[in-house]
Design a protein around this motif. Structure first.
Motif, short mmCIF file in Angstrom:
data_model
loop_
_atom_site.label_atom_id
_atom_site.label_comp_id
_atom_site.label_asym_id
_atom_site.label_seq_id
_atom_site.Cartn_x
_atom_site.Cartn_y
_atom_site.Cartn_z
N SER A 285 0.23 8.03 -2.96
CA SER A 285 0.24 9.46 -3.33
C SER A 285 -0.49 10.29 -2.29
N ALA A 286 -1.57 9.74 -1.72
CA ALA A 286 -2.28 10.46 -0.66
C ALA A 286 -1.38 10.64 0.57
N TRP A 287 -0.65 9.60 0.93
CA TRP A 287 0.29 9.71 2.04
C TRP A 287 1.38 10.73 1.73
N GLY A 288 1.89 10.70 0.51
CA GLY A 288 2.95 11.63 0.12
C GLY A 288 2.49 13.08 0.13
N VAL A 289 1.31 13.33 -0.41
CA VAL A 289 0.77 14.70 -0.41
C VAL A 289 0.54 15.19 1.02
N THR A 290 0.01 14.31 1.85
CA THR A 290 -0.22 14.68 3.26
C THR A 290 1.08 15.03 3.95
N ALA A 291 2.09 14.19 3.78
CA ALA A 291 3.39 14.45 4.40
C ALA A 291 3.99 15.76 3.87
N LEU A 292 3.88 15.99 2.58
CA LEU A 292 4.39 17.22 1.99
C LEU A 292 3.69 18.45 2.56
N MET B 60 -1.04 -2.58 -1.80
CA MET B 60 -2.33 -2.14 -1.25
C MET B 60 -3.52 -2.67 -2.03
N GLY B 61 -3.45 -3.93 -2.40
CA GLY B 61 -4.58 -4.55 -3.09
C GLY B 61 -4.91 -3.89 -4.43
N GLY B 62 -3.92 -3.34 -5.09
CA GLY B 62 -4.13 -2.69 -6.38
C GLY B 62 -4.41 -1.20 -6.28
N HIS B 63 -4.49 -0.68 -5.08
CA HIS B 63 -4.79 0.75 -4.88
C HIS B 63 -3.54 1.55 -4.48
N ALA B 64 -2.37 0.99 -4.71
CA ALA B 64 -1.13 1.61 -4.27
C ALA B 64 -0.92 3.03 -4.80
N PRO B 65 -1.16 3.31 -6.09
CA PRO B 65 -0.91 4.69 -6.55
C PRO B 65 -1.74 5.72 -5.78
N TYR B 66 -2.99 5.42 -5.52
CA TYR B 66 -3.83 6.37 -4.79
C TYR B 66 -3.38 6.47 -3.33
N VAL B 67 -3.19 5.31 -2.69
CA VAL B 67 -2.86 5.30 -1.26
C VAL B 67 -1.54 6.01 -1.00
#
Length: 63
Positions: A21-28, A12-19
């Motif tokens: 984790s945001a998807w993971g928290v949303t799914a959770l 994700m262009g260097g933004h993978a941890p944020y992107v």
């Protein structure tokens, strides 16, 4: 396509941890909401069945 390869997509262009984790928290949170709603429904139905049995037994003994 916005990404040249799948690994670039995952990075994700260097933004993978944020992107991701945001998807993971949303799914959770979505899964937790569904689980909580089902648990509340089970408790409500259990209480309604108990109340119906109690009312039916009260009517039967009153006659």
């Amino acid at each position: 396509m916005a990404f040249a390869s799948f690994s670039e997509f995952l990075a994700m262009g260097g933004h993978a941890p944020y992107v991701w984790s945001a998807w993971g928290v949303t799914a959770l949170l979505l899964l937790a909401t569904v689980w909580h709603a089902r648990a509340e429904q089970r408790l409500l139905l259990k209480g309604l069945k108990r109340r119906a049995r109690r009312e039916n037994s009260a009517r039967g003994s009153a006659q």
